[in-house]
Design an enzyme around this catalytic site. Sequence first.
Site, PDB file in Angstrom:
ATOM      1  N   HIS A  73       0.836  -1.211   0.000  1.00 27.72           N
ATOM      2  CA  HIS A  73       0.000   0.000   0.000  1.00 27.72           C
ATOM      3  C   HIS A  73       0.861   1.248   0.000  1.00 27.72           C
ATOM      4  O   HIS A  73       1.970   1.255   0.516  1.00 27.72           O
ATOM      5  CB  HIS A  73      -0.978   0.000   1.186  1.00 27.72           C
ATOM      6  CG  HIS A  73      -0.353   0.224   2.526  1.00 27.72           C
ATOM      7  ND1 HIS A  73      -0.224   1.484   3.079  1.00 27.72           N
ATOM      8  CD2 HIS A  73       0.162  -0.637   3.432  1.00 27.72           C
ATOM      9  CE1 HIS A  73       0.333   1.384   4.273  1.00 27.72           C
ATOM     10  NE2 HIS A  73       0.581   0.097   4.508  1.00 27.72           N
ATOM     11  N   ASP A  84       6.094   2.861   6.427  1.00 17.98           N
ATOM     12  CA  ASP A  84       4.727   2.326   6.366  1.00 17.98           C
ATOM     13  C   ASP A  84       3.866   3.230   5.499  1.00 17.98           C
ATOM     14  O   ASP A  84       3.124   4.058   6.012  1.00 17.98           O
ATOM     15  CB  ASP A  84       4.151   2.210   7.775  1.00 17.98           C
ATOM     16  CG  ASP A  84       2.794   1.533   7.807  1.00 17.98           C
ATOM     17  OD1 ASP A  84       2.370   0.979   6.784  1.00 17.98           O
ATOM     18  OD2 ASP A  84       2.152   1.565   8.869  1.00 17.98           O
ATOM     19  N   GLU A 102      -5.125   1.276   2.323  1.00 21.14           N
ATOM     20  CA  GLU A 102      -4.920   0.183   3.273  1.00 21.14           C
ATOM     21  C   GLU A 102      -5.189   0.663   4.688  1.00 21.14           C
ATOM     22  O   GLU A 102      -5.805  -0.035   5.483  1.00 21.14           O
ATOM     23  CB  GLU A 102      -3.484  -0.357   3.150  1.00 21.14           C
ATOM     24  CG  GLU A 102      -3.202  -1.592   3.998  1.00 21.14           C
ATOM     25  CD  GLU A 102      -2.580  -1.322   5.355  1.00 21.14           C
ATOM     26  OE1 GLU A 102      -2.321  -2.289   6.085  1.00 21.14           O
ATOM     27  OE2 GLU A 102      -2.343  -0.142   5.697  1.00 21.14           O
ATOM     28  N   GLU A 103      -4.724   1.856   4.985  1.00 21.98           N
ATOM     29  CA  GLU A 103      -4.864   2.386   6.343  1.00 21.98           C
ATOM     30  C   GLU A 103      -6.316   2.670   6.726  1.00 21.98           C
ATOM     31  O   GLU A 103      -6.614   2.850   7.901  1.00 21.98           O
ATOM     32  CB  GLU A 103      -4.034   3.670   6.499  1.00 21.98           C
ATOM     33  CG  GLU A 103      -2.549   3.495   6.249  1.00 21.98           C
ATOM     34  CD  GLU A 103      -1.808   2.688   7.307  1.00 21.98           C
ATOM     35  OE1 GLU A 103      -2.448   2.187   8.270  1.00 21.98           O
ATOM     36  OE2 GLU A 103      -0.590   2.539   7.166  1.00 21.98           O
ATOM     37  N   ASP A 159       4.754  -4.996   3.484  1.00 20.78           N
ATOM     38  CA  ASP A 159       4.303  -3.880   4.311  1.00 20.78           C
ATOM     39  C   ASP A 159       5.372  -3.604   5.367  1.00 20.78           C
ATOM     40  O   ASP A 159       5.694  -4.482   6.161  1.00 20.78           O
ATOM     41  CB  ASP A 159       2.969  -4.224   4.984  1.00 20.78           C
ATOM     42  CG  ASP A 159       2.226  -3.007   5.464  1.00 20.78           C
ATOM     43  OD1 ASP A 159       2.874  -2.032   5.899  1.00 20.78           O
ATOM     44  OD2 ASP A 159       0.986  -3.015   5.416  1.00 20.78           O
TER      45      ASP A 159
END
Length: 171
Positions: free
Chosen positions: A32, A44, A76-77, A104
């Site tokens: 992501h 991240d 994604e978050e 990730d």
Amino acid sequence: FGYPDSTFNCGNVVAVKPGSLYPEHQIVIGAHFDAVFDCPGADDNGSGTVGVLEIARVLKNVDTKLTMVFIPFDSEEWGLWGAWNYATGAARRGDSIVLMLNMDMIGNYENTNEAYCWGDVSYAQLWEALADSLTAIGIITHLSSGNGWDDLPFYESGYRAIAASEYVFSA
């Protein structure tokens, strides 16, 4: 974390390298590219996105028997929205995805030679063996079953999926 209060648009970036022998079968390599304000976005998950791009670059002129699909996912978050959209669409289309590899948080500067790999254990063990054979680092891999990040929608859609991440989390 959590779902936003209103509807918003998001979009995945998809690149396809057709396979030479079995083009109908795919390996999806994803990560992501979104981040949250209280987390180091370079790790991240800028690091996973760069991993996808680097694998695509390395395989550019390599004959791949299966089709390679490279996908930096969005959102994604906020609930794995990009991966859910792609995986459920692939299942509806009947896409033959042999494996989904998700990366990730793979670039924390404090990491050593240890990594997590989870998901389909047989593929995770293969990943560990290949990583050791292709690098001079001697990777120590902590294997675990189960899925949890952008690999989860693929697993839930009936596909084999694994995830790789750093051992020392920066987030």
